[in-house]
Design a protein around this motif. Structure first.
Motif, short mmCIF file in Angstrom:
data_model
loop_
_atom_site.label_atom_id
_atom_site.label_comp_id
_atom_site.label_asym_id
_atom_site.label_seq_id
_atom_site.Cartn_x
_atom_site.Cartn_y
_atom_site.Cartn_z
N CYS A 428 34.79 -11.41 -35.45
CA CYS A 428 34.01 -10.45 -36.28
C CYS A 428 33.28 -11.16 -37.72
O CYS A 428 32.21 -10.84 -37.63
CB CYS A 428 34.47 -9.21 -36.84
SG CYS A 428 34.74 -8.57 -35.09
N CYS A 465 37.96 -4.28 -34.24
CA CYS A 465 37.20 -5.20 -34.11
C CYS A 465 36.74 -5.77 -32.71
O CYS A 465 36.16 -6.23 -31.67
CB CYS A 465 37.65 -6.26 -34.71
SG CYS A 465 37.51 -6.02 -36.86
N VAL A 474 28.98 -5.63 -33.91
CA VAL A 474 29.81 -5.93 -35.11
C VAL A 474 29.21 -6.49 -36.00
O VAL A 474 28.44 -7.33 -36.54
CB VAL A 474 29.85 -7.82 -34.97
CG1 VAL A 474 30.87 -7.80 -35.59
CG2 VAL A 474 31.15 -7.94 -33.73
#
Length: 517
Positions: A428, A465, A474
């Motif tokens: 991420c 995530c 994201v």
């Protein structure tokens, strides 16, 4: 034919004369014309009877003696007296003038009095004495400005709300050439814009602008040395003039512009008092129409109007306008953040500065189109102002990730920090940094993502995530929402994301592709 004076009035004239009243005072006391009193006194003197004898006569006898005298039209006089009641009710309205009401009276009355008699009859009941002093002003030296005490308004055509507006007035004292404009408020932005419009209306710049101690112009008032706010000083500097506020507690200093305001009430406010406007632009259009007529009116004791005096005398003493138009400038203080940007609070956006100024306090000078950043009066950055809220505005030469200030803040540094919490957190972080043009812009965002472990723990952050990566959402905000709504703890959601099967369940009512061949 006019009616003769009532015999009882004749007796009153005689009585007052015997009591020592002058003809003028008799006329004022009885509310009749002085010429009428003069005429009757001449008739009394010319008659064969003394005043005492005339006073002892019956009313019929007096009427017969002076039956041929027909000086007063009672109906005409009563009509005027009734109209005065309407006039007197309007005395306190801004912009009231006797001439305006006399013109209305003359249009409606069958046999109107002249303006002189109109005023004489009125002043018998409402007498006022005023003194004045003539002041001489050098042409082109000053422009007086102020806001009118009374507001105008327009109606919002969408909501029907009545919107009050301020009225700006400026005057060149030598010619008394006047400019008037309605504006939204008395804030410094509106004041400066009105002054700009006034200077362009005059087509030149005086030596000084004389203002009242307006909050929008003066930071701190003083009887001897007022402090002008920075924006107004910058405006005056651009046009090559100075600002000279009137002294506090000295009303005589602003008498000229206040007199101009009173005339604006008469020539503009009063004629438009019954009109309805649906925008500030419509209101200003009507103001400009009335203003042209006002400036073209001849002075009573001069054979010229304001505009004629301005063009023939004062115009040549004004300095030329600058070649470029002034843009209203304002100021903000800002500290250079560690990522090399200053935060511009009005737009909630960021602007880059050279990295060597990180940690220093700066001053932002801004207009509607530009952002300038100054450090100790030295301009260190110039940007075009962005209309996008929350944007990062970057000049590439300002940033240097290899410099010593960035040895700890770099993409590798944040990846190492993310590794402590899981591989998905690292992915991420990489995705966020890849999505920005300059890695420095993404530093604050990845810090926010990594800091979420303090509230939710590393395990939950890793799962959140993972969900964000699979859903291709994201961002710091989306990852925070996943944790806040406990979506990372929902096993069914995780299984659906891990499975290759479609999320729509099998059902007999769902047709396949063969149904559309």
């Amino acid at each position: 034919m006019a009616n003769k004076l009532d015999p009882m009035d004749l007796k009153q004239i005689i009585t007052l004369h015997l009591d020592g009243y002058s003809n003028r005072k008799i006329a004022s006391t009885l509310s009749i014309s002085r010429n009428t009193v003069n005429t009757y006194m001449q008739l009394f003197t010319a008659s064969e009877y003394s005043l005492e004898q005339l006073l002892s006569f019956e009313a019929l006898q007096l009427s017969e003696l002076f039956s041929s005298v027909t000086l007063v039209d009672t109906q005409r006089h009563n009509e005027l007296m009734l109209y005065f009641e309407t006039v007197n009710k309007a005395r306190n309205h801004p912009g009231f003038t006797f001439l305006y009401h006399y013109n209305q009276y003359a249009e409606t009355a069958k046999n109107p009095y002249g303006y002189t008699q109109f005023m004489e009859h009125y002043n018998r009941k409402y007498k006022q004495e005023r003194g004045s002093m003539k002041l001489e002003h050098e042409p082109g030296k000053e422009m007086y400005i102020d806001f009118a005490g009374k507001k105008l308004s327009y109606v919002d055509k969408h909501t029907g709300e009545i919107i009050p507006v301020e009225v700006f007035v400026s005057i060149l004292p030598n010619s008394q050439y006047t400019y008037v404009e309605a504006c939204a408020s008395q804030k410094k932005e509106d004041l400066i814009q009105c002054c700009i419009n006034a200077l362009h209306f005059y087509g030149g710049v005086p030596l000084a602008i004389v203002s009242d101690n307006l909050k929008s112009a003066v930071s701190r008032s003083s009887k001897y040395e007022a402090q002008i706010n920075r924006s107004f000083k910058d405006f005056a500097s651009h046009y090559g003039c100075v600002v000279n506020p009137t002294r506090a507690y000295a009303p005589q200093d602003k008498a000229l512009v206040e007199n101009a305001v009173q005339l604006v009430y008469q020539r503009i406010y009063y004629p438009i008092r019954e009109m309805t406007f649906f925008s500030l632009e419509e209101l200003n259009q009507e103001i400009q129409t009335k203003l042209i007529k006002y400036n073209q009116l001849l002075f009573q004791r001069k054979e010229a109007s304001r505009v004629e005096l301005f063009q023939s005398v004062e115009r040549q003493y004004l300095k030329n306008l600058p070649s470029s138009n002034y843009q209203i400038k304002d100021y903000k203080r800002a500290k250079v953040q560690k990522i090399g940007y200053v935060y511009f609070s009005p737009d909630k956006s960021y602007y880059s500065v050279p990295y060597r100024y990180i940690g220093h306090q700066t001053t932002i000078h801004y207009t509607n189109t530009t952002i300038e950043v100054y450090y100790n009066h030295l301009r260190i950055a110039l940007h075009k102002r962005s209309a996008l809220k929350g944007s990062y505005n970057t000049i590439k030469d300002h940033l240097s990730s290899t410099h010593q200030y960035y040895t700890s803040w770099s993409p590798e540094f944040f990846k190492k920090q993310a590794q402590l919490h899981g591989d998905n957190v690292v992915k991420c972080v990489e995705r966020i940094l890849d999505d920005v043009q300059y890695p420095e812009i993404g530093y604050k965002r990845v810090i926010g993502v990594i800091q979420l472990h303090k509230s939710y723990g590393s395990d939950r952050l890793e799962k959140a995530c993972e969900l964000a990566l699979k859903e291709n959402i994201v961002t710091y905000t989306q990852i925070k929402n996943i944790l806040h709504h406990k979506m990372d703890l929902n096993q069914e959601t995780i299984q659906q994301l891990n499975a290759d099967t479609p999320h729509i369940p099998s059902h007999t009512n769902i047709r396949g592709a063969s149904s559309y061949q």
